[in-house]
Design an enzyme around this catalytic site. Structure first.
Site, PDB file in Angstrom:
ATOM      1  N   SER A 130       0.822  -1.213   0.000  1.00  0.00           N
ATOM      2  CA  SER A 130       0.000   0.000   0.000  1.00  0.00           C
ATOM      3  C   SER A 130       0.851   1.256   0.000  1.00  0.00           C
ATOM      4  O   SER A 130       1.942   1.284   0.553  1.00  0.00           O
ATOM      5  CB  SER A 130      -0.918   0.045   1.225  1.00  0.00           C
ATOM      6  OG  SER A 130      -1.642   1.259   1.220  1.00  0.00           O
ATOM      7  N   LYS A 184      -4.437  -6.676   3.394  1.00  0.00           N
ATOM      8  CA  LYS A 184      -4.457  -5.556   2.429  1.00  0.00           C
ATOM      9  C   LYS A 184      -5.903  -5.257   1.998  1.00  0.00           C
ATOM     10  O   LYS A 184      -6.286  -4.097   1.811  1.00  0.00           O
ATOM     11  CB  LYS A 184      -3.581  -5.880   1.211  1.00  0.00           C
ATOM     12  CG  LYS A 184      -3.636  -4.815   0.118  1.00  0.00           C
ATOM     13  CD  LYS A 184      -3.053  -3.508   0.597  1.00  0.00           C
ATOM     14  CE  LYS A 184      -3.212  -2.262  -0.206  1.00  0.00           C
ATOM     15  NZ  LYS A 184      -3.790  -2.119  -1.458  1.00  0.00           N
ATOM     16  N   HIS A 187      -7.439  -3.373   4.722  1.00  0.00           N
ATOM     17  CA  HIS A 187      -6.865  -2.018   4.648  1.00  0.00           C
ATOM     18  C   HIS A 187      -7.671  -1.192   3.651  1.00  0.00           C
ATOM     19  O   HIS A 187      -8.046  -0.047   3.912  1.00  0.00           O
ATOM     20  CB  HIS A 187      -5.384  -2.098   4.224  1.00  0.00           C
ATOM     21  CG  HIS A 187      -4.813  -0.784   3.791  1.00  0.00           C
ATOM     22  ND1 HIS A 187      -5.062  -0.225   2.539  1.00  0.00           N
ATOM     23  CD2 HIS A 187      -4.003   0.094   4.421  1.00  0.00           C
ATOM     24  CE1 HIS A 187      -4.442   0.928   2.447  1.00  0.00           C
ATOM     25  NE2 HIS A 187      -3.785   1.152   3.567  1.00  0.00           N
ATOM     26  N   ASN A 188      -7.945  -1.776   2.513  1.00  0.00           N
ATOM     27  CA  ASN A 188      -8.673  -1.032   1.488  1.00  0.00           C
ATOM     28  C   ASN A 188     -10.123  -0.783   1.884  1.00  0.00           C
ATOM     29  O   ASN A 188     -10.683   0.270   1.570  1.00  0.00           O
ATOM     30  CB  ASN A 188      -8.589  -1.764   0.145  1.00  0.00           C
ATOM     31  CG  ASN A 188      -7.269  -1.515  -0.543  1.00  0.00           C
ATOM     32  OD1 ASN A 188      -6.261  -1.256   0.120  1.00  0.00           O
ATOM     33  ND2 ASN A 188      -7.243  -1.591  -1.854  1.00  0.00           N
ATOM     34  N   GLU A 191      -9.953   2.032   4.022  1.00  0.00           N
ATOM     35  CA  GLU A 191      -9.654   3.186   3.141  1.00  0.00           C
ATOM     36  C   GLU A 191     -10.951   3.714   2.517  1.00  0.00           C
ATOM     37  O   GLU A 191     -11.189   4.934   2.476  1.00  0.00           O
ATOM     38  CB  GLU A 191      -8.674   2.712   2.062  1.00  0.00           C
ATOM     39  CG  GLU A 191      -8.343   3.693   0.961  1.00  0.00           C
ATOM     40  CD  GLU A 191      -7.445   3.044  -0.110  1.00  0.00           C
ATOM     41  OE1 GLU A 191      -6.355   2.529   0.236  1.00  0.00           O
ATOM     42  OE2 GLU A 191      -7.836   3.041  -1.300  1.00  0.00           O
TER      43      GLU A 191
HETATM   44  C1  6PG Z   1      -3.184   1.443  -1.636  1.00  0.00           C
HETATM   45  C2  6PG Z   1      -4.435   1.594  -2.420  1.00  0.00           C
HETATM   46  C3  6PG Z   1      -4.258   0.961  -3.748  1.00  0.00           C
HETATM   47  C4  6PG Z   1      -5.211   1.475  -4.779  1.00  0.00           C
HETATM   48  C5  6PG Z   1      -6.536   0.830  -4.761  1.00  0.00           C
HETATM   49  C6  6PG Z   1      -7.680   1.784  -4.896  1.00  0.00           C
HETATM   50  O1  6PG Z   1      -3.288   0.941  -0.536  1.00  0.00           O
HETATM   51  O2  6PG Z   1      -2.135   1.834  -2.131  1.00  0.00           O
HETATM   52  O3  6PG Z   1      -5.515   1.013  -1.767  1.00  0.00           O
HETATM   53  O4  6PG Z   1      -4.260  -0.420  -3.558  1.00  0.00           O
HETATM   54  O5  6PG Z   1      -5.314   2.817  -4.711  1.00  0.00           O
HETATM   55  O6  6PG Z   1      -6.524   0.003  -5.867  1.00  0.00           O
HETATM   56  O7  6PG Z   1      -8.789   1.037  -5.018  1.00  0.00           O
HETATM   57  P1  6PG Z   1     -10.085   1.458  -5.801  1.00  0.00           P
HETATM   58  O8  6PG Z   1      -9.712   1.640  -7.246  1.00  0.00           O
HETATM   59  O9  6PG Z   1     -10.984   0.289  -5.578  1.00  0.00           O
HETATM   60  O10 6PG Z   1     -10.549   2.720  -5.188  1.00  0.00           O
END
Ligand code: 6PG
Length: 472
Positions: A130, A184, A187-188, A191
């Protein structure tokens, strides 16, 4: 020629940046890309780091260029391309080599790939990375799943390239097979919730208070100096302050309100549901992105119902204070949910996920890095958050101080017709979580009435039925 220590396949933005990061930390790296000429161009563009980059024109050449046992990072689009790369690598790698998938894989695929490679002599690592482009180049947060032995073999390079929080590397081995990619994914999910709640607060400032981007930017910049200090708040302030070079208008004002998503948020919700762990703020955030994509339907509905979004008449200063605290409370609830999902998965899959370590390696490098993660790391480390982050003493104090503001903001938003799905879900979760006597006694009675499903009594053990007289 001196052999490389590691290989990397896939010189897209993330792969290129990761390769440069590895080279910069003193490691010789062999690189390969499907469009073969890209590897040479990559070396040519690498400036002072070019000496440590070995461009390869085939997978056989890549294997030949790396010193055995060979670690090879795959950084290609998640899904089928990963399986294709692994299949192709099997022909050129040999026993003890390590294939590392650094993409945003679904952890079920990682578990499957791990099993498929078992017995082949090759080892598989599923690695969550990430931090976006910048992170990959200068220090991402790295979440590793695989055997501990395979981690030991790549630990040196991975900790070297990872972000550092007060000197501590933000890279760790988190458990077997799919553990790294699962973490991960969560984490997302977090996010998504973080971003959605920030967007909801932005909506209240824009539509409820009538503030423009240039007025909202300093609000977020100010919050970034306080308890909300985090990468996402920091970039929100920057985004809101930026102008579109073509029109001179604030960039946010010319961006279509339709959010994309690649799937990790959705996976985190699916897994939470499978595990039976409530993750309502994350669910709301994923649903909000889906709803955002239904632009035409929303425009049609606005014609029928009129847009919500009435003005809020509260005094601005008091409201800003409440908004900051509401975001804090919502954020705590969303993180509590994310960590609870990881605790549930850890049990279900016997992973023994180290929650304090996860909080620690999220303190720098990753997209959700924040000051609060340091406090979370401490809370999980002390064991006070074992049941739920909401029960850790430091967070109890924060939540007690902040939830009244979340309540006021959700109420004001509802009155004004401003959608705050993630914040209101977080509030409902908190209220339900702290309600010793809930209302599902009634649901149990209904279930027993129509289906004789039985219920427990508060005053006697065992299964019981109600006096429904034979039901309906
Ligand atoms: C990270 C982000 C990375 C990316 C995602 C965004 O941790 O660096 O999460 O993995 O930005 O792919 O996801 P979406 O396109 O689903 O918003």
């Amino acid at each position: 020629m001196e052999k490389a220590e590691i290989g990397l396949i896939g010189l897209g933005t993330m792969g290129s940046n990761l390769a440069l990061n590895i080279a910069e930390k003193g490691h010789r790296i062999a690189v390969f890309n499907r469009t073969v000429s890209r590897a040479d161009a990559f070396k040519a563009e690498a400036g002072a780091l070019a000496d440590r980059i070995v461009p390869c024109h085939s997978l056989a050449e890549l294997a030949e260029a790396i010193r055995p046992p060979r670690p090879v990072i795959i950084m290609v689009v998640a899904g089928k391309p990963v399986d294709e790369q692994i299949a192709a690598l099997r022909d050129v790698l040999s026993a003890d080599d390590i294939v590392i998938d650094a993409g945003n894989a679904n952890f079920h695929d990682t578990v499957r790939r791990f099993k498929e490679l078992e017995g082949s002599g090759l080892t598989f690592i599923g690695m969550g990375v990430s931090g976006g482009e910048e992170g990959a180049r200068h220090g991402p947060s790295i979440m590793v799943g695989g055997t501990e032995e395979s981690w030991r073999r790549v630990e040196g390079v991975l900790t070297a390239i990872s972000a550092k929080f007060k000197g501590e590397p933000c890279a760790a081995w988190l458990g077997p097979d799919g553990a790294g990619h699962f973490v991960k994914t969560i984490h997302n999910g977090i996010e998504y919730a973080d971003m959605q709640m920030i967007a909801e607060i932005y909506g209240m400032l824009r539509d409820g208070l009538g503030m423009g981007p240039k007025q909202i930017a300093p609000v977020f910049a100010g919050w970034n100096e306080g308890r909300l200090a985090s990468y996402l708040i920091e970039i929100t302030a920057k985004v809101l302050a930026a102008d579109d070079p073509q029109t001179g208008r604030p960039v946010v004002d010319i961006i279509l309100d339709r959010a994309g998503q690649k799937g990790t948020g959705k996976w985190s919700v699916i897994e939470a549901q499978q595990l039976g762990i409530p993750a309502t703020a994350i669910e709301a955030a994923v649903a909000a992105r889906v709803l955002s994509s239904m632009k035409d339907e929303r425009l049609a509905a606005e014609k029928v119902y009129g847009a919500g979004g009435g003005r809020i008449s509260e005094p601005r200063e008091a409201l800003l204070k409440d908004l900051e605290l509401a975001l804090l409370a919502g954020k705590i609830a969303a993180y509590a949910q994310g960590f609870a999902v990881m605790a549930g998965a850890s049990k279900e899959f016997s992973w023994n996920l180290p929650l304090p370590t996860i909080a620690r390696i999220w303190r720098a490098g990753c997209i959700i890095r924040s000051q609060m993660l340091d406090q979370m790391a401490e809370a999980f480390g002390k064991g006070g958050a074992a049941a739920n982050l909401l029960m850790a003493p430091a967070f109890v104090e924060m939540m007690k101080a902040a939830h009244p503001s979340l309540r006021r903001i959700v109420a004001l938003a509802a009155e004004a017709g401003l959608p705050v799905p993630a914040l209101s879900s977080a509030l409902a979760y908190f209220d339900a979580y702290r309600q010793g006597r809930g209302t599902s006694n009634l649901i149990q009675a209904q279930r027993d009435f129509f289906g004789a499903h039985g219920f427990e009594r508060i005053d006697a053990p065992g299964a019981h039925h109600g006096p429904w007289g034979g039901g309906q």
